[in-house]
Scaffold this active site. Structure first.
Site, short mmCIF file in Angstrom:
data_model
loop_
_atom_site.label_atom_id
_atom_site.label_comp_id
_atom_site.label_asym_id
_atom_site.label_seq_id
_atom_site.Cartn_x
_atom_site.Cartn_y
_atom_site.Cartn_z
N ILE A 31 0.82 -1.22 0.00
CA ILE A 31 0.00 0.00 0.00
C ILE A 31 0.86 1.28 0.00
O ILE A 31 0.40 2.34 -0.44
CB ILE A 31 -0.97 -0.01 1.21
CG1 ILE A 31 -2.17 0.88 0.94
CG2 ILE A 31 -0.27 0.37 2.50
CD1 ILE A 31 -3.31 0.67 1.91
N HIS A 92 13.38 -3.58 11.31
CA HIS A 92 12.46 -2.82 10.46
C HIS A 92 11.17 -3.57 10.12
O HIS A 92 10.44 -3.20 9.20
CB HIS A 92 13.16 -2.37 9.16
CG HIS A 92 12.58 -1.13 8.55
ND1 HIS A 92 11.41 -1.13 7.82
CD2 HIS A 92 12.99 0.14 8.58
CE1 HIS A 92 11.14 0.09 7.42
NE2 HIS A 92 12.09 0.90 7.87
N HIS A 99 6.59 -11.87 5.67
CA HIS A 99 6.33 -11.40 4.31
C HIS A 99 7.64 -11.11 3.59
O HIS A 99 8.62 -10.71 4.21
CB HIS A 99 5.45 -10.14 4.30
CG HIS A 99 5.93 -9.04 5.18
ND1 HIS A 99 5.75 -9.04 6.55
CD2 HIS A 99 6.59 -7.89 4.90
CE1 HIS A 99 6.27 -7.94 7.07
NE2 HIS A 99 6.81 -7.22 6.09
P1 5GP Z 1 7.75 -4.44 7.06
O1 5GP Z 1 8.41 -3.16 7.47
O2 5GP Z 1 6.98 -5.08 8.17
O3 5GP Z 1 8.75 -5.40 6.42
O4 5GP Z 1 6.75 -4.07 5.90
C1 5GP Z 1 5.37 -4.05 6.03
C2 5GP Z 1 4.80 -3.56 4.74
O5 5GP Z 1 3.40 -3.74 4.75
C3 5GP Z 1 5.06 -2.07 4.47
O6 5GP Z 1 5.79 -1.92 3.26
C4 5GP Z 1 3.67 -1.47 4.39
O7 5GP Z 1 3.54 -0.46 3.41
C5 5GP Z 1 2.81 -2.69 4.06
N1 5GP Z 1 1.44 -2.57 4.54
C6 5GP Z 1 1.05 -2.22 5.80
N2 5GP Z 1 -0.29 -2.22 5.89
C7 5GP Z 1 -0.76 -2.57 4.66
C8 5GP Z 1 -2.08 -2.75 4.15
O8 5GP Z 1 -3.10 -2.58 4.82
N3 5GP Z 1 -2.18 -3.14 2.84
C9 5GP Z 1 -1.07 -3.34 2.06
N4 5GP Z 1 -1.28 -3.71 0.78
N5 5GP Z 1 0.19 -3.19 2.52
C10 5GP Z 1 0.34 -2.80 3.81
#
Ligand code: 5GP
Length: 138
Positions: A31, A92, A99
């Protein structure tokens, strides 16, 4: 494990721009992308970090990553990309559900920025460390 925003995406409670789904894996557009085509690939199994993920789910994600990466590259025209997988808030991770990010590198440079600061190493310390890690493999 408490639910996360990805639990709600998996259940359909929150919408997403889906690019792939099978019995064990879902992939959808991030997103807040770092570049066009920034895609998240997640196991359906609700593990927080990759060390807690089953080998079966890890294999399912790993098995489809190449095809999804190829599709993202074809759709965006990018010729380079990073795959990023964060574990733990100090590393981070914001969403506590495993994911993998597929992040295309755009010609102008947008995409993942990496501050890579390698250290010098060698000698007995590396021998001991490799031995220690091997001893902890189950
Ligand atoms: P992290 O920092 O945990 O590796 O990345 C989490 C990712 O999830 C971020 O890039 C963030 O933009 C994405 N993200 C968080 N909430 C949502 C959501 O509701 N929908 C989508 N499509 N991505 C999300």
């Amino acid at each position: 494990m408490p639910g996360t925003i990805f639990t709600k995406i998996l259940s359909g409670e929150i919408p997403c721009h889906k690019v792939y789904e099978d019995d064990a894996v879902l992939a959808f557009l991030d997103i807040n992308p770092l570049s066009a085509g920034h895609t998240l690939v997640i196991p359906k199994e609700p593990a927080e970090t990759i060390d807690r993920l089953s080998a079966e789910s890890a294999a399912a994600v790993g098995g489809v990553l190449p095809a999804i990466a190829r599709a993202v590259m074809k759709a965006t025209g990018a010729t380079a990309y990073n795959i990023l997988q964060n574990n733990g808030s100090a590393a981070h991770q914001e969403v506590m559900h495993v994911h993998f990010h597929i992040i295309p590198k755009e010609p102008g440079g947008d995409g993942l920025g990496i501050g890579w600061k390698p250290r010098a190493s060698g000698g007995d310390a590396l021998v001991r460390l490799a031995q220690d890690i091997r001893s902890h493999l189950e």
